[in-house]
Structure formats: C-alpha cells, structure tokens
Design a protein around this motif. Structure first.
Motif, PDB file in Angstrom:
ATOM      1  N   UNK A 238      13.970  17.051  -7.567  1.00 32.93           N
ATOM      2  CA  UNK A 238      12.836  17.541  -6.781  1.00 32.93           C
ATOM      3  C   UNK A 238      12.319  16.501  -5.780  1.00 32.93           C
ATOM      4  N   UNK A 239      12.785  15.261  -5.905  1.00 40.05           N
ATOM      5  CA  UNK A 239      12.271  14.226  -5.021  1.00 40.05           C
ATOM      6  C   UNK A 239      12.933  14.228  -3.642  1.00 40.05           C
ATOM      7  N   UNK A 240      13.717  15.257  -3.398  1.00 41.78           N
ATOM      8  CA  UNK A 240      14.090  15.537  -2.008  1.00 41.78           C
ATOM      9  C   UNK A 240      12.883  16.053  -1.237  1.00 41.78           C
ATOM     10  N   UNK A 241      11.864  16.507  -1.968  1.00 37.74           N
ATOM     11  CA  UNK A 241      10.597  16.981  -1.403  1.00 37.74           C
ATOM     12  C   UNK A 241       9.682  15.760  -1.207  1.00 37.74           C
ATOM     13  N   UNK A 242       9.486  15.372   0.028  1.00 34.69           N
ATOM     14  CA  UNK A 242       8.726  14.164   0.343  1.00 34.69           C
ATOM     15  C   UNK A 242       7.274  14.270  -0.110  1.00 34.69           C
ATOM     16  N   UNK A 243       6.687  15.431   0.026  1.00 38.10           N
ATOM     17  CA  UNK A 243       5.289  15.614  -0.393  1.00 38.10           C
ATOM     18  C   UNK A 243       5.144  15.398  -1.893  1.00 38.10           C
ATOM     19  N   UNK A 244       6.100  15.907  -2.654  1.00 37.69           N
ATOM     20  CA  UNK A 244       6.073  15.728  -4.108  1.00 37.69           C
ATOM     21  C   UNK A 244       6.238  14.250  -4.461  1.00 37.69           C
ATOM     22  N   UNK A 245       7.112  13.557  -3.737  1.00 40.78           N
ATOM     23  CA  UNK A 245       7.296  12.124  -3.978  1.00 40.78           C
ATOM     24  C   UNK A 245       6.007  11.359  -3.709  1.00 40.78           C
ATOM     25  N   UNK A 246       5.356  11.638  -2.592  1.00 37.62           N
ATOM     26  CA  UNK A 246       4.081  10.988  -2.271  1.00 37.62           C
ATOM     27  C   UNK A 246       3.070  11.183  -3.399  1.00 37.62           C
ATOM     28  N   UNK A 247       2.894  12.416  -3.817  1.00 34.62           N
ATOM     29  CA  UNK A 247       1.887  12.737  -4.832  1.00 34.62           C
ATOM     30  C   UNK A 247       2.177  12.008  -6.143  1.00 34.62           C
ATOM     31  N   UNK A 248       3.423  12.078  -6.594  1.00 36.65           N
ATOM     32  CA  UNK A 248       3.789  11.471  -7.880  1.00 36.65           C
ATOM     33  C   UNK A 248       3.673   9.961  -7.839  1.00 36.65           C
ATOM     34  N   UNK A 249       4.193   9.348  -6.795  1.00 35.33           N
ATOM     35  CA  UNK A 249       4.237   7.892  -6.745  1.00 35.33           C
ATOM     36  C   UNK A 249       2.858   7.279  -6.515  1.00 35.33           C
ATOM     37  N   UNK A 250       2.007   7.908  -5.729  1.00 30.59           N
ATOM     38  CA  UNK A 250       0.634   7.418  -5.601  1.00 30.59           C
ATOM     39  C   UNK A 250      -0.055   7.403  -6.962  1.00 30.59           C
ATOM     40  N   UNK A 251       0.073   8.489  -7.685  1.00 28.28           N
ATOM     41  CA  UNK A 251      -0.581   8.601  -8.991  1.00 28.28           C
ATOM     42  C   UNK A 251      -0.021   7.566  -9.965  1.00 28.28           C
ATOM     43  N   UNK A 252       1.289   7.368  -9.938  1.00 27.53           N
ATOM     44  CA  UNK A 252       1.925   6.412 -10.842  1.00 27.53           C
ATOM     45  C   UNK A 252       1.465   4.989 -10.563  1.00 27.53           C
ATOM     46  N   UNK A 253       1.527   4.541  -9.311  1.00 30.24           N
ATOM     47  CA  UNK A 253       1.175   3.155  -9.001  1.00 30.24           C
ATOM     48  C   UNK A 253      -0.300   2.890  -9.303  1.00 30.24           C
ATOM     49  N   UNK A 254      -1.163   3.850  -9.001  1.00 30.51           N
ATOM     50  CA  UNK A 254      -2.580   3.707  -9.369  1.00 30.51           C
ATOM     51  C   UNK A 254      -2.742   3.537 -10.876  1.00 30.51           C
ATOM     52  N   UNK A 255      -2.013   4.340 -11.637  1.00 31.12           N
ATOM     53  CA  UNK A 255      -2.102   4.290 -13.095  1.00 31.12           C
ATOM     54  C   UNK A 255      -1.625   2.951 -13.631  1.00 31.12           C
ATOM     55  N   UNK A 256      -0.526   2.460 -13.107  1.00 30.10           N
ATOM     56  CA  UNK A 256       0.021   1.194 -13.593  1.00 30.10           C
ATOM     57  C   UNK A 256      -0.885   0.016 -13.269  1.00 30.10           C
ATOM     58  N   UNK A 257      -1.400  -0.035 -12.048  1.00 31.09           N
ATOM     59  CA  UNK A 257      -2.317  -1.115 -11.696  1.00 31.09           C
ATOM     60  C   UNK A 257      -3.558  -1.088 -12.580  1.00 31.09           C
TER      61      UNK A 257
ATOM     62  N   UNK B  48      12.141   4.946  -0.492  1.00 32.42           N
ATOM     63  CA  UNK B  48      11.437   4.084   0.452  1.00 32.42           C
ATOM     64  C   UNK B  48       9.932   4.342   0.403  1.00 32.42           C
ATOM     65  N   UNK B  49       9.538   5.593   0.194  1.00 33.11           N
ATOM     66  CA  UNK B  49       8.111   5.918   0.052  1.00 33.11           C
ATOM     67  C   UNK B  49       7.509   5.145  -1.121  1.00 33.11           C
ATOM     68  N   UNK B  50       8.236   5.047  -2.231  1.00 37.65           N
ATOM     69  CA  UNK B  50       7.741   4.268  -3.373  1.00 37.65           C
ATOM     70  C   UNK B  50       7.510   2.815  -2.973  1.00 37.65           C
ATOM     71  N   UNK B  51       8.440   2.245  -2.221  1.00 35.41           N
ATOM     72  CA  UNK B  51       8.269   0.864  -1.754  1.00 35.41           C
ATOM     73  C   UNK B  51       7.040   0.744  -0.855  1.00 35.41           C
ATOM     74  N   UNK B  52       6.844   1.708   0.022  1.00 38.70           N
ATOM     75  CA  UNK B  52       5.666   1.694   0.912  1.00 38.70           C
ATOM     76  C   UNK B  52       4.367   1.772   0.122  1.00 38.70           C
ATOM     77  N   UNK B  53       4.344   2.592  -0.910  1.00 39.00           N
ATOM     78  CA  UNK B  53       3.129   2.752  -1.712  1.00 39.00           C
ATOM     79  C   UNK B  53       2.819   1.469  -2.469  1.00 39.00           C
ATOM     80  N   UNK B  54       3.835   0.810  -3.011  1.00 40.02           N
ATOM     81  CA  UNK B  54       3.621  -0.492  -3.661  1.00 40.02           C
ATOM     82  C   UNK B  54       3.036  -1.493  -2.670  1.00 40.02           C
ATOM     83  N   UNK B  55       3.624  -1.525  -1.462  1.00 39.85           N
ATOM     84  CA  UNK B  55       3.129  -2.456  -0.443  1.00 39.85           C
ATOM     85  C   UNK B  55       1.681  -2.152  -0.084  1.00 39.85           C
ATOM     86  N   UNK B  56       1.362  -0.881   0.070  1.00 35.33           N
ATOM     87  CA  UNK B  56       0.019  -0.449   0.481  1.00 35.33           C
ATOM     88  C   UNK B  56      -1.026  -0.734  -0.584  1.00 35.33           C
ATOM     89  N   UNK B  57      -0.679  -0.479  -1.844  1.00 33.21           N
ATOM     90  CA  UNK B  57      -1.661  -0.607  -2.926  1.00 33.21           C
ATOM     91  C   UNK B  57      -1.718  -2.006  -3.513  1.00 33.21           C
TER      92      UNK B  57
END
Length: 449
Positions: free
Chosen positions: A106-125, A144-153
């Motif tokens: 399902x991670x071919x869906x960029x919107x789904x990737x954004x939603x999941x990875x934002x929530x995950x990185x917030x939770x881990x931090x 790459x979106x996951x890498x961007x979210x790590x960099x951003x957060x």
C-alpha cells in the motif's frame, strides 16, 4: 556554549558498569555535541553555571527528573506501524504473506506513506528513541518520504529502501520487477538521501537493505554488496531469524545465512543483522571478525523466532549488540519494552521453560543478562553498532537525551524520599518508565519534544 543542562544522568561505561552523573553540567556546543561534562567537585562548576544563567542558556532538571541517553532502535519496519498489535498469533511465513506484504504494498500510495510515517516518527521520539534504523518498502518515493520526515522532525534516521526480487518467494504484487531495477533504485535512493543529509544536522543515512536472503536472487545480493562497498554504506537485513528462514538458506546454499551474506559482501563493520538467533559459534566469530552487529529483538523473537537467542554468549564473544523493537513483529514502539524483555528472555533461557525436565538440564547456563547490560545494548551498544558517536552522555558524543520525570501526576513510580539510592532509581527508570514520564527529548542538541 549553545546550552548547558544541569541534572543527574546515567550513562554506560561498560556493559556491567554505569556512571551516575549526579548534578553534572552537560555543556552542549553549537554542533550539538557534549563539549564538556562538569561535576560539582570541579573548580569551574559554579562559574560555568552562573555564566549559563546569565546568558539564559541553562536548562535545569527539576527534582525527580533524570537524564538518560536517547535510545537507539536498530530494527524497525516502518510501514508495519500500521498493523502493530495484530496477527501475532500466526507463524512468520503466514504472517508475512497474509498480512505484512499486502500492507507494505500500500505504500505505493504517497498520502498513506506520509500519514503513517509522520505518526510513527512522532511516536518514537515521544518514547525516547532518538536514532532509528528503518526498513521501509520497495517503493523509492515512499522510502524517501520517511527520510524527509526524520530530517524534518529531528530524528536521526538510517533508512533502507527494501530489496526483494525473487519471484518464487515474493508475491507478484509486491516485489522488485528485476534485479536490475532493484539495484538502480537503490543507487538513486542512496544519492537522494545523501543530498538530503547534507542539510540535516542530526544525520539521515541511506542503508543497503536486502530484506533477507530468501527474498533475494543471487544477482541482487551480489549487486547490493558491490553498492555497499562502493559507497561505504550501512547495511541491514535479517539473518537466521527462525527455523524456516535459517533452514531455507541452508537448503539453497548449503551454508548458514551469515556465510552467504559474507560471501556477497554484506557483512561489514557498518552492517546490522536483525535477530541472528540461530548463529553457530563460527557464525558469531564471523560477525566479530567483520565488525557486524546483532540487532537483538527480544519481543518479536518471542513471537516468530522459535527460540531465545543466547545474546550474552555472543556478546561475550565480542560481537557488537544493540536492541530493536522490530515493529510490528514486536508490538511496542518503546525500547524500554525491549530492555525489559531482553532481561526476561535471558533468564528464561538460563533457567529453562519446561517444568517436566530436571532443573539441572532445563536451561542454558550463564545466559542471563542484567538490566545494566540491556541498557548498554539500547544506548552505547547501539551507537557502536551503527559506527556513530551516539549512545553516551560523554564528551565528544552527540547530545541525544531524554528527560524522565518520576514525579508527574499518576507517574506510577514508587520513589520515596530517603528510600532509594541513585542505583535503585536507575533500575526503576528502566523498569517503570512510560511514555508520559518522558517530558523532554533532545537529538544532536536540539529539543524535539
């Protein structure tokens, strides 16, 4: 100094010894590293303290608050966060094919990737995880979106675009179309993340990531080994996790996982191999000689590994060891749970689990680890595993830290005046801390919670 933290902290010296840094000053420079660590006994203590107060650079821990290094999670399947806590009663092979691969597709869906990875990185931090080694998916853009979210957060992320190209072991709907496409995608991903890292203070790093030997063709394993060598890359994969995975590789190659991975150039001093439960002593010596680390995942091992890894034995052999939550094979994103389960599993291995056997033959002698050893794996050991100056509250290390508050409302911490030594409090922090106790988190000197 960029800032000065005043408080009591705990940091590993060796696997068996911690430093109790009572009322120390931790002087953080502009680059996010601990430039100086000053005890109250040192002459300059009061001068540095007053200067920090004057310049409004001081962060002083309150009574009941303690400083721990940020935790390093060496094995997370980032897309699987969406299914954490489900289907854990199934065998590994069935769990992968019935639940995990459909989800990761399902991670071919960029919107789904954004939603999941934002929530995950917030939770881990929020849970005190300042560095994370991630498996993403086969999708270059979502990875790459996951890498961007790590960099951003502000989380230090090591991110792998997963490679899995073997037609007989991977479903048609979720695999690399060819070895050529998988290798070219890996090369592009590495270059993109390197460019992202150039503007990221705490660091985001690309990782060469064959899912595991059964899911990869020989040609892709060979190509990934060459890429890792050419770019001096971190490498991660699974190794000898379960009876099925271990036996599958032996049947295919006639040798164990570790020897296969070494032959393809994938066991290096920047490699981290998850699980590794079924290593022989020869395999462990290969890890030690190559500088390869074990990502010990005690919670998920209880579900899928068919065994308890003799982690003390391998560590005593000189193999580098860190901890992983293995989301979602492990249900809990907190490394605190991994610390606790690592201790419990080791005791079960030493004592044995079958009450029908005599006590003398029930377990494996000299297998238990202490909570101090598990803490070492979660901090200093994790830093050594990824070859980065992290995991200690020591000069020259990045200031990755969590402030744990034992006095918050409903803290569930039985710490009473005059009853506990700081050694006692250290153990209570590891066994009793919950997410709500973690009131502040720093990565590379930046406050991210």
């Amino acid at each position: 100094m960029a800032k000065v933290i005043k408080g009591t902290g705990f940091s590993s010296v060796t696997q068996q010894e911690i430093e109790i840094l009572e009322d120390h000053l931790f002087c953080i420079n502009e680059d996010g590293f601990i430039a100086r660590r000053i005890s109250p006994k040192q002459e300059e203590y009061e001068e540095v303290l007053q200067q920090a107060l004057k310049e409004e650079q001081l962060i002083e821990l309150k009574e009941g608050q303690y400083l721990l290094p940020g935790f390093i999670d060496l094995h997370i399947h980032a897309p699987q966060w969406a299914q954490s806590g489900t289907a854990l009663d199934l065998p590994l092979y069935e769990w992968l094919n019935a639940h995990t691969f459909p989800l990761e597709a399902k991670f071919s869906d960029i919107a789904f990737a954004h939603k999941t990875y934002h929530h995950l990185v917030d939770t881990l931090l929020a849970s005190g995880t300042t560095t994370a080694l991630y498996f993403a998916t086969i999708h270059e853009e979502a990875s790459y979106i996951l890498a961007q979210i790590c960099a951003e957060k502000g989380q230090r992320g090591l991110i792998g675009k997963v490679v899995m190209d073997a037609p007989e072991q991977n479903p048609d709907y979720y695999r690399d179309a060819s070895a050529k496409e998988a290798l070219e995608g890996t090369e592009r991903f590495i270059q993109r993340v390197k460019e992202l890292n150039a503007g990221t203070k705490q660091g985001v790093y690309p990782v060469v990531t064959p899912r595991f030997v059964p899911s990869c063709t020989d040609s892709v394993l060979e190509g990934l080994g060459k890429i890792a060598a050419a770019h001096d890359m971190h490498v991660t994969s699974h190794c000898s996790e379960s009876d099925w995975a271990h036996d599958h590789v032996k049947e295919r190659f006639g040798i164990n996982d570790s020897q296969v991975l070494k032959g393809f150039g994938l066991l290096t001093d920047k490699a981290v191999m998850a699980h590794s439960n079924f290593l022989s002593d020869e395999d462990a010596r290969t890890y030690q000689e190559q500088g390869t680390a074990i990502a010990h995942c005690p919670v998920s091992n209880a579900y899928f590994a068919n065994s308890v890894i003799p982690i003390k034995h391998f560590s005593d052999m000189g193999v580098e060891v860190g901890l992983g939550t293995d989301l979602s094979g492990g249900f809990d994103p907190s490394v605190y749970s991994a610390i606790r389960q690592a201790v419990m599993s080791s005791r079960m291995l030493e004592d044995g689990v079958d009450p029908q056997k005599e006590a003398a033959s029930r377990g494996r002698a000299h297998s238990r680890i202490t909570v101090k050893e598990a803490f070492y794996f979660a901090t200093a050991g994790g830093g050594e595993s990824v070859s980065l100056p992290i995991g200690r509250l020591a000069e020259g290390y990045a200031f990755d830290a969590q402030i744990v508050d034992t006095g918050i409302e409903d803290a569930s911490m039985p710490i009473f005046d005059g009853m506990d030594t700081l050694d006692d409090i250290f153990e209570k922090l590891l066994y009793l801390t919950q997410r709500r106790n973690i009131v502040s988190v720093f990565v590379h000197g930046q406050q991210v919670k």
